[in-house]
Design a protein around this motif. Structure first.
Motif, mmCIF file in Angstrom:
data_model
loop_
_atom_site.group_PDB
_atom_site.id
_atom_site.type_symbol
_atom_site.label_atom_id
_atom_site.label_comp_id
_atom_site.label_asym_id
_atom_site.label_seq_id
_atom_site.Cartn_x
_atom_site.Cartn_y
_atom_site.Cartn_z
ATOM 1 N N THR A 1 0.710 -1.214 0.096
ATOM 2 C CA THR A 1 -0.082 -0.003 -0.040
ATOM 3 C C THR A 1 0.939 1.241 -0.139
ATOM 4 O OG1 THR A 1 -1.886 -1.119 1.100
ATOM 5 C CG2 THR A 1 -1.690 1.385 1.138
ATOM 6 N N VAL B 1 -7.688 -3.712 2.339
ATOM 7 C CA VAL B 1 -7.605 -4.021 0.825
ATOM 8 C C VAL B 1 -7.753 -2.855 -0.373
ATOM 9 C CG1 VAL B 1 -8.595 -5.684 -0.780
ATOM 10 C CG2 VAL B 1 -8.184 -6.454 1.529
ATOM 11 N N VAL C 1 -5.121 -2.093 -3.409
ATOM 12 C CA VAL C 1 -5.671 -2.421 -4.619
ATOM 13 C C VAL C 1 -5.528 -1.252 -5.496
ATOM 14 C CG1 VAL C 1 -7.269 -3.650 -6.261
ATOM 15 C CG2 VAL C 1 -6.437 -4.738 -3.850
#
Length: 314
Positions: A40, A285, A289
């Motif tokens: 991230t 998440v 992503v």
């Protein structure tokens, strides 16, 4: 009503249980959480650097993407280090004031991200309905006002959370069955009437995520209406392709929330440890992503990433 036979006053220290019942697997859990954090940070910092360096990306859609990356970095920074502290060092203690602080900032960044996704839907709506006036309507001044509105709403709807939690007079225990200080998790161990607190929590969801999702769906309804009035199939495909990345991010961001709400409405009981894992993934998440989706689907960003890797090989 939540009653207690042996209640305790508000403790100076809370204990974060992490993921109850899965203590023996903390070593395994820590690896994916750590990898998510690293990916991230690298992904979103890369996006920010590329947008800053590439002048062709200094347009509303990518400036909103930069805002999204900043919020994603803030979100993982206030969640993952605490989780890793629990998994690696059994650092479960958190002061009452630190708990209240975390209770404000974690959902605030989540609400900000939802607001940015709504702004990005508005960006696509303007780009397709008013292409000739796109940069005029979404100029820098408008983007600043949108950013301030997103920030102001998050502060307005989340400020009552720590204030209301501070007023709780007694608790069943000082152990929070969560890996971070969530407002509802604290309410579940409180004594007395918490119905007003629950109503407030539902109002926050409706006034933020519910509001944003409704207008995102509405904006894409207008976008599809405009697209299917375009006579050329090639032009239709090109118009829809500009929305592809954003639609992927929207589905990823809102799907867990919709799934959780539907499960509760249908009376489907999820195991407590599984519910906590899913709730953690709400926050972790999408920030990981999002840069991968935009990097893969945006030509300028993809070229910059390939250039960086090519330089490293040389």
């Amino acid at each position: 009503m939540s009653s207690c036979n042996n209640s305790i006053p508000p403790p100076l220290i809370f204990i974060l249980a992490g993921i109850p019942g899965m203590e023996s697997s903390y070593g395994w859990f820590s690896l994916p959480f750590f990898l998510i954090f690293v990916i991230t940070v690298i992904g979103n910092v890369t996006i920010l650097i590329i947008i800053q360096l590439e002048k062709s990306l200094h347009e509303p859609m990518f400036l909103l993407l930069a805002m999204l990356s900043v919020v994603d970095l803030c979100l993982v920074s206030v969640t993952v280090p605490r989780m890793l502290g629990i998994f690696w060092m059994n650092a479960k203690e958190i002061s009452f004031d630190a708990c209240l602080t975390q209770m404000f900032f974690i959902p605030s960044f989540y609400v900000m991200e939802s607001g940015i996704l709504l702004s990005m839907a508005l960006d696509r709506f303007v780009a397709i309905w008013y292409p000739l006036r796109y940069t005029t309507i979404l100029n820098n001044s408008m983007l600043v006002r949108m950013a301030l509105a997103i920030l102001a709403r998050a502060v307005a709807v989340l400020t009552p959370a720590p204030i209301l939690a501070k007023r709780l007079e007694s608790f069943q225990t000082h152990i929070i069955s969560y890996s971070y200080c969530a407002y509802m998790a604290v309410l579940m161990i409180a004594c007395g009437d918490i119905s007003g607190h629950i109503v407030y929590g539902l109002m926050v969801i409706v006034a933020s995520v519910g509001f944003d999702l409704f207008f995102i769906i509405l904006s894409y309804g207008f976008i599809l209406q405009a697209v299917f009035h375009i006579p050329s199939w090639e032009a239709r495909g090109k118009a829809l392709s500009t929305c592809g990345s954003h639609l992927c991010v929207i589905c990823l961001f809102y799907s867990p929330v919709v799934f959780s709400v539907l499960a509760q409405i249908l009376g489907y009981q999820i195991a407590p440890h599984l519910q906590i894992i899913i709730d953690n993934l709400y926050f972790l998440v999408p920030p990981m992503v999002n840069p991968l989706i935009y990097g893969a689907r945006t030509k300028q960003i993809r070229e910059w990433v390939l250039r960086i890797f090519h330089c490293q090989k040389d």
